[in-house]
Design a protein around this motif. Structure first.
Motif, PDB file in Angstrom:
ATOM      1  N   ALA A  17       0.772  -1.281  -0.097  1.00 42.26           N
ATOM      2  CA  ALA A  17       0.012   0.052   0.079  1.00 42.26           C
ATOM      3  C   ALA A  17       1.009   1.165   0.044  1.00 42.26           C
ATOM      4  CB  ALA A  17      -0.885  -0.105   1.418  1.00 42.26           C
ATOM      5  N   PHE A  18       2.104   1.067   0.703  1.00 39.93           N
ATOM      6  CA  PHE A  18       2.884   2.356   0.529  1.00 39.93           C
ATOM      7  C   PHE A  18       3.886   2.314  -0.512  1.00 39.93           C
ATOM      8  CE2 PHE A  18       3.089   1.077   5.535  1.00 39.93           C
ATOM      9  CZ  PHE A  18       1.936   1.862   5.729  1.00 39.93           C
ATOM     10  N   GLY A 196       7.640  10.304   6.086  1.00 40.91           N
ATOM     11  CA  GLY A 196       7.111   9.057   6.446  1.00 40.91           C
ATOM     12  C   GLY A 196       5.674   8.855   5.869  1.00 40.91           C
ATOM     13  N   MET A 197       5.184   7.609   5.295  1.00 39.52           N
ATOM     14  CA  MET A 197       3.918   7.589   4.987  1.00 39.52           C
ATOM     15  C   MET A 197       3.127   6.750   5.805  1.00 39.52           C
ATOM     16  SD  MET A 197       3.833   9.614   2.601  1.00 39.52           S
ATOM     17  CE  MET A 197       2.361   9.119   1.742  1.00 39.52           C
ATOM     18  N   PHE A 254      -4.100   7.335   3.382  1.00 35.52           N
ATOM     19  CA  PHE A 254      -2.927   7.374   3.622  1.00 35.52           C
ATOM     20  C   PHE A 254      -2.592   8.697   3.711  1.00 35.52           C
ATOM     21  CE2 PHE A 254      -3.251   2.904   2.232  1.00 35.52           C
ATOM     22  CZ  PHE A 254      -2.532   2.135   3.029  1.00 35.52           C
ATOM     23  N   GLY A 255      -1.323   9.064   4.210  1.00 34.46           N
ATOM     24  CA  GLY A 255      -0.925  10.510   4.131  1.00 34.46           C
ATOM     25  C   GLY A 255       0.644  10.458   4.781  1.00 34.46           C
ATOM     26  N   VAL A 256       1.032  11.773   4.815  1.00 30.24           N
ATOM     27  CA  VAL A 256       2.503  12.135   5.453  1.00 30.24           C
ATOM     28  C   VAL A 256       2.065  11.983   6.666  1.00 30.24           C
ATOM     29  CG1 VAL A 256       4.136  13.791   5.656  1.00 30.24           C
ATOM     30  CG2 VAL A 256       3.030  13.502   3.322  1.00 30.24           C
ATOM     31  N   ASN A 257       2.961  11.210   7.423  1.00 27.71           N
ATOM     32  CA  ASN A 257       2.794  10.848   8.980  1.00 27.71           C
ATOM     33  C   ASN A 257       4.251  10.682   9.606  1.00 27.71           C
ATOM     34  OD1 ASN A 257       1.241  10.041  11.135  1.00 27.71           O
ATOM     35  ND2 ASN A 257       1.936   8.093  10.968  1.00 27.71           N
ATOM     36  N   GLY A 258       5.141  11.507   9.083  1.00 32.49           N
ATOM     37  CA  GLY A 258       6.395  11.668   9.764  1.00 32.49           C
ATOM     38  C   GLY A 258       7.604  12.179   8.846  1.00 32.49           C
TER      39      GLY A 258
END
Length: 459
Positions: A17-18, A196-197, A254-258
């Protein structure tokens, strides 16, 4: 063990998924002339020409490696393909193929945008890559339980690991000739900014199982860290314990998470016309994921039940195989993971890689070069190393090829690479691990397979 299977599968699916990408390089191209991405294995390397990549197809890497092969899971019984749990497959034949730690890793890397150009006294590279990976480490005792049933009264299924990482990498590299100060020396560095995704880290620290005909007891200890925006653990109420437990995952987007930082450093030294040596350290740095959810037993947890009555007779109505099917459907409820909620950011070291290499140019035919490279990836329980010996030939200016043999943590493999690079166009195709025998469905029986393909435009 539905708990193990469910979250192991979740880790693997998360990697897909990423964006389906990871810090994976094809070492068949380390010494190959005309291969545009040698700088990703040593930032000191520079191309002869400027280049720009075909978006998303400039450098596509897909890799699978490990010691958990299809031949460990599938067997031929009377001309039919059967899972290792089939009673007609002997315990001995299965356990002979099982290691104490059975590892499988999926690594891919997609070069979204890449380019290189000469300026500022050296060679410069700019790239945006989608990066992801997924790895599992299954203890051999898990296969013993699934295959042997209650032939043993106790099982220690501990230290099971599953992890997945996904991020976007923006890299800026510079390489320059330092022969003015040290003859034959060239050095380079690449700075990486990471977005980070998502991340999933499942740590099944302990599972001491005691199985019997009249009862079932387990002492468990586990933590699952999930760092994906909008991810939540599903919970259900247990009539057995009178409390809520984690029963699944709900993930909508999903989205930017880091964020994170990485650094590559490399050098090459040309001793004379015949010998050249090089060394590099890649991915020094970290990545931190926010918005992390935790599901945990919060220490050791004891689960007891007499709901499942096991009979060692395979023909009995309550045989292990039949009772097992009922038990695994309730395993999440029996495991009783708490939904701890948000626990803050989780920071991880990047999977640092060390590369050391030597190249020899054959004096009787200067277009033939031999190379030996050692690559070691430092990644905790998934640390691995390999030595790869290659013969590289460039008979004409627009074509080069090599064949190579590797020996390392996951066994021996044969690799190769071809590069066609006339003026204004470059195409390469190679494999670090060439698949051997295939199953009827076309799936390699050996789990080691790495493919690299790309189209670029030099100028």
């Amino acid at each position: 063990m539905k708990t193990y299977i469910k979250y192991t599968g979740a880790a693997l699916l998360a990697a897909c998924a990423f964006c389906g990408a990871s810090a994976q390089n094809t070492y068949s191209g380390y010494f190959l002339e005309g291969y545009d991405y040698r700088y990703q294995m040593n930032p000191a390397f520079a191309n002869e020409n400027n280049f720009v990549a075909l978006p998303a197809l400039g450098n596509l890497n897909i890799g699978v490696q490990g010691n958990l092969h299809l031949t460990t899971l599938l067997y031929n019984v009377d001309g039919k393909t059967c899972l290792f749990t089939n009673p007609d497959v002997s315990v001995g034949s299965v356990m002979d193929n099982v290691s104490s730690h059975n590892k499988l890793g999926f690594d891919t890397k997609i070069g979204v945008l890449s380019g290189g150009f000469k300026a500022w006294g050296g060679y410069n590279t700019v790239s945006i890559n989608a990066v992801a990976s997924a790895h599992v480490d299954l203890p051999g005792s898990l296969f013993s339980l699934l295959k042997e049933g209650i032939s043993n009264k106790t099982y220690d299924i501990s230290d099971l690991r599953a992890s997945a990482r996904g991020y976007v990498e923006m890299a800026f590299g510079h390489s320059r000739d330092l022969s003015k100060w040290v003859p034959g020396l060239r050095a380079g560095a690449t700075l990486k900014f990471l977005l980070g995704m998502g991340s999933l880290d499942a740590r099944f620290n302990k599972a001491h199982l005691t199985l019997g005909e009249d009862g079932w007891t387990a002492v468990t200890n586990a933590d699952i860290y999930a760092s994906v925006p909008d991810l939540k653990f599903k919970t259900e109420y247990s009539d057995k314990t009178g409390r809520d437990y984690v029963s699944g995952i709900d993930m909508n987007s999903f989205g930017v998470n880091g964020f994170g930082l990485g650094l590559d450093l490399g050098a090459s030294y040309k001793l004379n016309d015949d010998w050249e040596f090089s060394a590099a350290i890649l991915d020094i740095g970290f990545i931190s994921y926010g918005d992390t959810q935790l599901a945990s037993t919060q220490g050791d947890r004891i689960v007891e039940t007499n709901k499942y009555i096991f009979n060692p007779n395979d023909d009995a109505d309550n045989s292990f195989s039949k009772e097992w099917k009922k038990m695994r459907d309730d395993m999440l409820e029996l495991y009783q993971l708490d939904n701890v909620g948000k626990v803050g950011a989780q920071t991880y070291s990047l999977r640092t890689t060390l590369n050391f290499a030597a190249q020899y140019t054959f004096p009787l035919y200067r277009n033939l070069k031999f190379g030996l490279v050692n690559s070691t990836r430092i990644a905790g329980p998934f640390t691995c190393t390999q030595f790869r010996l290659s013969a590289n030939v460039a008979p004409v200016k627009v074509f080069s090829a090599n064949a190579n043999f590797a020996l390392g943590t996951y066994g021996a493999s044969f690799g190769w690479m071809l590069s066609v690079h006339p003026k204004y166009f470059s195409l390469f195709l190679g494999m670090d691990h060439t698949p051997g025998k295939l199953a009827k469905q076309g799936v390699p029986l050996n789990s080691n397979l790495e493919v690299n393909f790309g189209i670029n435009f030099p100028f």
